[in-house]
Scaffold this active site. Structure first.
Site, short mmCIF file in Angstrom:
data_model
loop_
_atom_site.label_atom_id
_atom_site.label_comp_id
_atom_site.label_asym_id
_atom_site.label_seq_id
_atom_site.Cartn_x
_atom_site.Cartn_y
_atom_site.Cartn_z
N LYS A 1 0.84 -1.20 0.00
CA LYS A 1 0.00 0.00 0.00
C LYS A 1 0.87 1.25 0.00
O LYS A 1 0.69 2.16 -0.82
CB LYS A 1 -0.92 0.00 1.23
CG LYS A 1 -1.87 1.20 1.26
CD LYS A 1 -2.47 1.40 2.64
CE LYS A 1 -1.53 2.23 3.49
NZ LYS A 1 -2.14 2.70 4.74
N ASP B 1 -6.32 0.92 1.13
CA ASP B 1 -6.41 1.26 2.55
C ASP B 1 -7.77 0.82 3.08
O ASP B 1 -8.53 0.12 2.38
CB ASP B 1 -6.17 2.76 2.76
CG ASP B 1 -7.31 3.62 2.24
OD1 ASP B 1 -8.20 3.08 1.51
OD2 ASP B 1 -7.33 4.82 2.54
#
Length: 373
Positions: A241, A259
Protein backbone atom coordinates in the site's frame (compact mmCIF):
# COMPACT_ATOMS: atom_id res chain seq x y z
CA UNK A 1 -69.63 -89.53 -135.97
CA UNK A 2 -66.20 -89.94 -134.48
CA UNK A 3 -65.44 -86.18 -134.75
CA UNK A 4 -68.74 -85.39 -133.12
CA UNK A 5 -68.03 -87.74 -130.30
CA UNK A 6 -64.59 -86.31 -129.78
CA UNK A 7 -65.85 -82.78 -129.83
CA UNK A 8 -68.52 -83.75 -127.39
CA UNK A 9 -65.92 -85.31 -125.12
CA UNK A 10 -63.78 -82.24 -125.30
CA UNK A 11 -66.74 -80.11 -124.44
CA UNK A 12 -67.55 -82.37 -121.57
CA UNK A 13 -64.00 -82.21 -120.25
CA UNK A 14 -63.94 -78.43 -120.53
CA UNK A 15 -67.24 -78.26 -118.82
CA UNK A 16 -65.89 -80.44 -116.06
CA UNK A 17 -62.79 -78.26 -115.72
CA UNK A 18 -64.92 -75.18 -115.75
CA UNK A 19 -67.14 -76.67 -113.10
CA UNK A 20 -64.17 -77.64 -111.03
CA UNK A 21 -62.66 -74.19 -111.42
CA UNK A 22 -65.92 -72.65 -110.43
CA UNK A 23 -66.12 -74.93 -107.44
CA UNK A 24 -62.62 -73.99 -106.33
CA UNK A 25 -63.35 -70.35 -106.93
CA UNK A 26 -66.48 -70.70 -104.93
CA UNK A 27 -64.48 -72.41 -102.26
CA UNK A 28 -61.92 -69.59 -102.28
CA UNK A 29 -64.65 -67.01 -102.11
CA UNK A 30 -66.25 -68.93 -99.31
CA UNK A 31 -62.92 -69.15 -97.52
CA UNK A 32 -62.19 -65.51 -98.04
CA UNK A 33 -65.70 -64.70 -96.98
CA UNK A 34 -65.24 -66.77 -93.88
CA UNK A 35 -61.85 -65.13 -93.31
CA UNK A 36 -63.36 -61.73 -93.67
CA UNK A 37 -66.08 -62.69 -91.33
CA UNK A 38 -63.57 -64.13 -88.92
CA UNK A 39 -61.46 -60.97 -89.03
CA UNK A 40 -64.32 -58.76 -88.04
CA UNK A 41 -65.10 -61.26 -85.42
CA UNK A 42 -61.55 -61.09 -84.16
CA UNK A 43 -61.66 -57.32 -84.46
CA UNK A 44 -64.94 -57.36 -82.67
CA UNK A 45 -63.49 -59.65 -80.12
CA UNK A 46 -60.44 -57.40 -79.93
CA UNK A 47 -62.60 -54.35 -79.65
CA UNK A 48 -64.62 -56.02 -76.99
CA UNK A 49 -61.45 -57.15 -75.33
CA UNK A 50 -60.02 -53.63 -75.42
CA UNK A 51 -62.77 -52.25 -73.29
CA UNK A 52 -62.11 -55.21 -71.08
CA UNK A 53 -58.47 -54.16 -70.75
CA UNK A 54 -59.49 -50.61 -70.13
CA UNK A 55 -61.88 -51.83 -67.58
CA UNK A 56 -59.18 -53.93 -66.06
CA UNK A 57 -56.72 -51.07 -66.08
CA UNK A 58 -59.25 -48.66 -64.72
CA UNK A 59 -59.83 -50.70 -61.62
CA UNK A 60 -56.09 -51.05 -61.34
CA UNK A 61 -55.71 -47.28 -61.31
CA UNK A 62 -58.52 -47.03 -58.83
CA UNK A 63 -56.82 -49.68 -56.82
CA UNK A 64 -53.65 -47.60 -56.70
CA UNK A 65 -55.38 -44.67 -55.01
CA UNK A 66 -57.02 -47.19 -52.77
CA UNK A 67 -53.54 -48.26 -51.71
CA UNK A 68 -52.57 -44.60 -51.16
CA UNK A 69 -55.78 -44.05 -49.33
CA UNK A 70 -54.78 -46.49 -46.63
CA UNK A 71 -51.44 -44.72 -46.47
CA UNK A 72 -53.28 -41.46 -45.94
CA UNK A 73 -55.29 -43.16 -43.29
CA UNK A 74 -52.07 -44.28 -41.67
CA UNK A 75 -50.72 -40.71 -41.74
CA UNK A 76 -53.26 -39.54 -39.20
CA UNK A 77 -52.28 -42.58 -37.24
CA UNK A 78 -48.62 -41.45 -37.44
CA UNK A 79 -49.47 -37.89 -36.38
CA UNK A 80 -50.83 -39.05 -33.08
CA UNK A 81 -47.65 -41.08 -32.73
CA UNK A 82 -45.58 -37.91 -32.05
CA UNK A 83 -48.33 -36.89 -29.68
CA UNK A 84 -47.78 -40.13 -27.87
CA UNK A 85 -44.03 -39.44 -27.96
CA UNK A 86 -44.64 -35.91 -26.71
CA UNK A 87 -44.21 -37.02 -23.11
CA UNK A 88 -40.61 -37.93 -23.99
CA UNK A 89 -39.75 -34.31 -24.88
CA UNK A 90 -41.55 -33.26 -21.73
CA UNK A 91 -39.18 -35.44 -19.80
CA UNK A 92 -36.31 -33.73 -21.59
CA UNK A 93 -37.76 -30.37 -20.66
CA UNK A 94 -37.94 -31.45 -17.07
CA UNK A 95 -34.24 -32.35 -17.08
CA UNK A 96 -33.14 -28.84 -18.11
CA UNK A 97 -35.33 -27.45 -15.38
CA UNK A 98 -33.44 -29.53 -12.89
CA UNK A 99 -30.22 -28.41 -14.50
CA UNK A 100 -31.20 -24.76 -14.35
CA UNK A 101 -32.30 -25.22 -10.79
CA UNK A 102 -28.82 -26.44 -9.98
CA UNK A 103 -27.10 -23.66 -11.97
CA UNK A 104 -27.65 -20.94 -9.36
CA UNK A 105 -25.78 -23.13 -6.92
CA UNK A 106 -22.64 -22.85 -9.05
CA UNK A 107 -22.86 -19.08 -9.58
CA UNK A 108 -23.79 -18.56 -5.96
CA UNK A 109 -20.35 -17.05 -5.39
CA UNK A 110 -20.79 -14.95 -8.51
CA UNK A 111 -24.16 -13.70 -7.32
CA UNK A 112 -22.58 -12.81 -4.00
CA UNK A 113 -19.78 -11.01 -5.80
CA UNK A 114 -21.91 -9.53 -8.58
CA UNK A 115 -25.42 -8.25 -7.74
CA UNK A 116 -28.42 -9.70 -9.55
CA UNK A 117 -26.34 -12.38 -11.23
CA UNK A 118 -24.21 -9.69 -12.85
CA UNK A 119 -21.92 -10.95 -15.60
CA UNK A 120 -18.23 -10.18 -15.70
CA UNK A 121 -18.75 -7.73 -18.57
CA UNK A 122 -21.55 -5.96 -16.71
CA UNK A 123 -19.38 -5.74 -13.59
CA UNK A 124 -16.52 -4.15 -15.53
CA UNK A 125 -18.88 -1.63 -17.12
CA UNK A 126 -20.50 -0.73 -13.80
CA UNK A 127 -17.15 -0.41 -12.01
CA UNK A 128 -15.75 1.88 -14.70
CA UNK A 129 -18.91 3.95 -14.73
CA UNK A 130 -18.63 4.42 -10.95
CA UNK A 131 -15.06 5.62 -11.41
CA UNK A 132 -16.16 8.08 -14.11
CA UNK A 133 -18.94 9.42 -11.88
CA UNK A 134 -16.54 9.85 -8.97
CA UNK A 135 -14.06 11.64 -11.25
CA UNK A 136 -16.76 14.23 -11.92
CA UNK A 137 -17.56 14.54 -8.22
CA UNK A 138 -13.88 14.80 -7.17
CA UNK A 139 -12.00 16.30 -10.15
CA UNK A 140 -9.45 17.71 -7.69
CA UNK A 141 -8.77 14.39 -5.91
CA UNK A 142 -5.14 14.06 -4.80
CA UNK A 143 -3.05 12.34 -2.11
CA UNK A 144 -4.10 13.92 1.16
CA UNK A 145 -0.65 13.84 2.70
CA UNK A 146 1.56 16.93 2.60
CA UNK A 147 4.95 16.26 0.99
CA UNK A 148 7.59 18.03 -1.06
CA UNK A 149 9.65 15.04 -2.18
CA UNK A 150 9.56 11.22 -2.24
CA UNK A 151 11.32 10.94 1.13
CA UNK A 152 8.68 13.04 2.88
CA UNK A 153 5.92 11.08 1.16
CA UNK A 154 7.23 7.65 2.17
CA UNK A 155 7.68 8.78 5.80
CA UNK A 156 4.23 10.42 5.92
CA UNK A 157 2.60 7.32 4.46
CA UNK A 158 4.19 5.07 7.08
CA UNK A 159 2.95 7.44 9.80
CA UNK A 160 -0.61 7.44 8.39
CA UNK A 161 -1.28 3.89 9.62
CA UNK A 162 -4.05 3.79 12.23
CA UNK A 163 -4.62 7.53 12.10
CA UNK A 164 -5.94 10.26 9.80
CA UNK A 165 -3.99 12.05 7.10
CA UNK A 166 -4.96 15.28 8.85
CA UNK A 167 -3.16 14.23 12.03
CA UNK A 168 -0.08 13.23 10.03
CA UNK A 169 -0.07 16.53 8.14
CA UNK A 170 -0.22 18.40 11.42
CA UNK A 171 2.73 16.35 12.78
CA UNK A 172 5.23 16.08 9.92
CA UNK A 173 6.11 19.80 9.63
CA UNK A 174 8.00 19.61 12.95
CA UNK A 175 9.57 16.27 12.02
CA UNK A 176 10.89 17.41 8.64
CA UNK A 177 11.99 20.75 10.00
CA UNK A 178 14.32 18.93 12.39
CA UNK A 179 15.20 15.96 10.13
CA UNK A 180 14.92 17.08 6.48
CA UNK A 181 16.94 14.24 4.90
CA UNK A 182 17.25 10.46 5.29
CA UNK A 183 20.74 10.95 6.71
CA UNK A 184 19.37 13.28 9.41
CA UNK A 185 16.54 10.98 10.42
CA UNK A 186 18.78 7.90 10.35
CA UNK A 187 21.05 9.51 12.97
CA UNK A 188 18.19 10.89 15.11
CA UNK A 189 17.65 10.16 18.80
CA UNK A 190 14.65 7.76 18.94
CA UNK A 191 13.25 9.42 22.06
CA UNK A 192 13.17 12.81 20.38
CA UNK A 193 11.44 11.34 17.34
CA UNK A 194 8.93 9.54 19.55
CA UNK A 195 7.99 12.81 21.21
CA UNK A 196 7.30 14.44 17.85
CA UNK A 197 5.29 11.48 16.57
CA UNK A 198 3.24 10.96 19.73
CA UNK A 199 0.04 12.60 18.27
CA UNK A 200 -0.09 10.01 15.47
CA UNK A 201 -0.53 7.04 17.81
CA UNK A 202 1.64 3.91 17.99
CA UNK A 203 4.51 6.39 18.06
CA UNK A 204 7.15 3.94 19.31
CA UNK A 205 6.62 1.47 16.49
CA UNK A 206 6.39 4.30 13.96
CA UNK A 207 9.61 5.84 15.27
CA UNK A 208 11.39 2.53 14.79
CA UNK A 209 10.04 2.25 11.22
CA UNK A 210 10.93 5.76 10.01
CA UNK A 211 14.42 5.64 11.50
CA UNK A 212 14.92 2.13 10.10
CA UNK A 213 13.79 3.03 6.58
CA UNK A 214 15.99 6.14 6.67
CA UNK A 215 19.01 3.99 7.51
CA UNK A 216 18.09 1.56 4.70
CA UNK A 217 17.85 4.43 2.22
CA UNK A 218 21.27 5.68 3.23
CA UNK A 219 22.96 2.28 3.29
CA UNK A 220 21.30 0.61 0.31
CA UNK A 221 20.12 3.36 -2.02
CA UNK A 222 22.50 6.26 -1.43
CA UNK A 223 19.92 8.31 0.48
CA UNK A 224 17.45 8.23 -2.44
CA UNK A 225 13.98 6.69 -2.43
CA UNK A 226 13.92 3.89 -5.02
CA UNK A 227 11.31 3.99 -7.76
CA UNK A 228 10.69 0.25 -7.95
CA UNK A 229 8.11 -1.75 -6.05
CA UNK A 230 10.48 -4.61 -5.23
CA UNK A 231 12.92 -2.15 -3.63
CA UNK A 232 10.38 -0.12 -1.71
CA UNK A 233 8.79 -3.10 0.02
CA UNK A 234 12.20 -4.01 1.47
CA UNK A 235 12.21 -0.83 3.55
CA UNK A 236 11.12 -1.16 7.23
CA UNK A 237 7.44 -0.32 7.66
CA UNK A 238 6.78 -0.17 3.88
CA UNK A 239 4.21 -2.57 2.42
CA UNK A 240 2.52 -2.69 -0.96
CA UNK A 241 0.00 0.00 0.00
CA UNK A 242 2.70 2.48 1.02
CA UNK A 243 4.81 1.52 -1.99
CA UNK A 244 1.98 2.22 -4.44
CA UNK A 245 1.25 5.57 -2.78
CA UNK A 246 4.88 6.57 -3.35
CA UNK A 247 5.10 5.12 -6.86
CA UNK A 248 1.84 6.67 -8.03
CA UNK A 249 2.24 10.13 -6.50
CA UNK A 250 6.00 10.69 -6.38
CA UNK A 251 7.08 8.81 -9.51
CA UNK A 252 3.93 8.79 -11.65
CA UNK A 253 3.85 4.99 -11.84
CA UNK A 254 0.34 3.47 -11.61
CA UNK A 255 -0.65 1.60 -8.48
CA UNK A 256 -3.72 0.77 -6.39
CA UNK A 257 -3.73 1.94 -2.78
CA UNK A 258 -5.77 -0.54 -0.74
CA UNK A 259 -6.41 1.26 2.55
CA UNK A 260 -9.36 0.74 4.91
CA UNK A 261 -11.63 3.04 2.88
CA UNK A 262 -10.79 1.32 -0.39
CA UNK A 263 -11.40 -2.13 1.06
CA UNK A 264 -14.78 -1.12 2.51
CA UNK A 265 -16.12 0.50 -0.64
CA UNK A 266 -15.10 -2.08 -3.21
CA UNK A 267 -16.82 -4.77 -1.15
CA UNK A 268 -19.95 -2.62 -0.77
CA UNK A 269 -19.99 -2.14 -4.51
CA UNK A 270 -19.54 -5.90 -5.03
CA UNK A 271 -16.40 -5.45 -7.08
CA UNK A 272 -14.90 -8.29 -5.05
CA UNK A 273 -15.54 -10.40 -1.95
CA UNK A 274 -11.87 -10.68 -1.07
CA UNK A 275 -10.68 -9.44 2.31
CA UNK A 276 -6.92 -9.79 1.87
CA UNK A 277 -5.46 -6.46 0.62
CA UNK A 278 -3.22 -8.12 -1.97
CA UNK A 279 -6.14 -10.11 -3.38
CA UNK A 280 -8.34 -7.01 -3.41
CA UNK A 281 -5.63 -5.17 -5.31
CA UNK A 282 -5.46 -7.95 -7.92
CA UNK A 283 -9.25 -8.29 -8.27
CA UNK A 284 -9.92 -4.56 -8.65
CA UNK A 285 -6.87 -4.00 -10.84
CA UNK A 286 -8.28 -6.53 -13.31
CA UNK A 287 -11.39 -4.36 -13.79
CA UNK A 288 -9.52 -1.24 -14.94
CA UNK A 289 -6.72 -0.26 -17.29
CA UNK A 290 -3.43 0.12 -15.46
CA UNK A 291 -3.31 3.82 -16.36
CA UNK A 292 -6.44 4.40 -14.21
CA UNK A 293 -5.13 2.79 -11.02
CA UNK A 294 -3.69 5.82 -9.22
CA UNK A 295 -6.62 8.15 -9.87
CA UNK A 296 -9.06 5.34 -9.12
CA UNK A 297 -7.47 4.98 -5.68
CA UNK A 298 -7.91 8.71 -5.01
CA UNK A 299 -11.56 8.69 -6.15
CA UNK A 300 -12.52 5.70 -4.01
CA UNK A 301 -10.65 6.89 -0.90
CA UNK A 302 -12.07 10.41 -1.17
CA UNK A 303 -15.59 9.05 -1.51
CA UNK A 304 -15.09 6.83 1.53
CA UNK A 305 -13.91 9.73 3.66
CA UNK A 306 -16.58 12.20 2.58
CA UNK A 307 -19.79 10.28 1.84
CA UNK A 308 -19.58 6.48 2.10
CA UNK A 309 -18.54 6.28 5.75
CA UNK A 310 -17.90 3.08 7.65
CA UNK A 311 -20.64 3.32 10.26
CA UNK A 312 -23.31 5.44 8.63
CA UNK A 313 -23.02 6.04 4.87
CA UNK A 314 -24.79 9.10 3.52
CA UNK A 315 -26.77 7.12 0.94
CA UNK A 316 -29.30 9.90 0.40
CA UNK A 317 -26.53 12.27 -0.71
CA UNK A 318 -24.52 9.76 -2.73
CA UNK A 319 -24.02 10.60 -6.42
CA UNK A 320 -23.56 6.94 -7.38
CA UNK A 321 -26.51 5.54 -5.42
CA UNK A 322 -28.18 4.07 -8.58
CA UNK A 323 -25.03 2.01 -9.20
CA UNK A 324 -24.53 0.84 -5.61
CA UNK A 325 -25.80 -2.62 -4.53
CA UNK A 326 -25.46 -1.54 -0.88
CA UNK A 327 -27.78 1.46 -1.18
CA UNK A 328 -29.93 1.65 1.94
CA UNK A 329 -27.30 0.51 4.42
CA UNK A 330 -27.00 4.15 5.49
CA UNK A 331 -29.23 7.19 5.77
CA UNK A 332 -31.43 7.52 2.69
CA UNK A 333 -33.25 10.71 3.62
CA UNK A 334 -31.54 13.48 1.58
CA UNK A 335 -31.73 16.12 4.31
CA UNK A 336 -30.42 13.81 7.03
CA UNK A 337 -27.77 12.41 4.69
CA UNK A 338 -26.35 15.89 3.95
CA UNK A 339 -25.63 16.33 7.64
CA UNK A 340 -23.33 13.29 7.46
CA UNK A 341 -21.04 14.77 4.79
CA UNK A 342 -17.46 15.64 5.72
CA UNK A 343 -14.66 17.97 4.66
CA UNK A 344 -15.36 20.19 1.65
CA UNK A 345 -18.69 18.44 0.97
CA UNK A 346 -19.88 19.79 4.31
CA UNK A 347 -18.15 23.16 3.92
CA UNK A 348 -15.37 22.10 6.30
CA UNK A 349 -11.55 22.16 5.92
CA UNK A 350 -9.80 19.29 4.19
CA UNK A 351 -6.91 17.21 5.51
CA UNK A 352 -3.96 18.99 3.94
CA UNK A 353 -2.30 22.09 5.32
CA UNK A 354 -0.83 22.70 1.88
CA UNK A 355 -3.39 21.36 -0.62
CA UNK A 356 -2.98 21.68 -4.41
CA UNK A 357 -4.26 24.86 -5.99
CA UNK A 358 -6.87 22.89 -7.96
CA UNK A 359 -8.45 21.83 -4.69
CA UNK A 360 -8.58 25.41 -3.43
CA UNK A 361 -10.01 26.56 -6.76
CA UNK A 362 -12.78 23.96 -6.43
CA UNK A 363 -13.83 25.42 -3.08
CA UNK A 364 -11.74 23.25 -0.79
CA UNK A 365 -10.25 24.70 2.38
CA UNK A 366 -6.81 24.02 3.87
CA UNK A 367 -6.63 22.25 7.24
CA UNK A 368 -5.42 24.19 10.28
CA UNK A 369 -1.97 23.41 11.75
CA UNK A 370 -1.59 21.39 14.92
CA UNK A 371 -2.71 23.32 17.97
CA UNK A 372 -4.52 26.00 15.96
CA UNK A 373 -7.83 24.98 17.54
Amino acid sequence: MGEHGSDGGRKTAKAAKTAAAGASAAAREAASASGKRAAPAKEAAGKKAAPGKKAASAPARKAAPSKKAPAAKKAPAEKPAPLKKAPAPRKQLVAPKKATASVPAAPAKTVAAHPRGESRTALVRRARRINRELAEVYPYAHPELDFDNPFQLVVATVLSAQTTDLRVNQTTPALFAKYPTPEDLAAADPEEVEEILRPTGFFRAKTKSVIGLSKALVEQFGGEVPGRLEDLVKLPGVGRKTAFVVLGNAFGRPGITVDTHFQRLVRRWKWTDETDPDKIEAAVGALFPKSDWTDLSHHVIWHGRRICHARKPACGACPIAPLCPAYGEGETDPEKARKLLKYEKAGQPGQRLKPPQAYLDAGGRAAPPLGAG
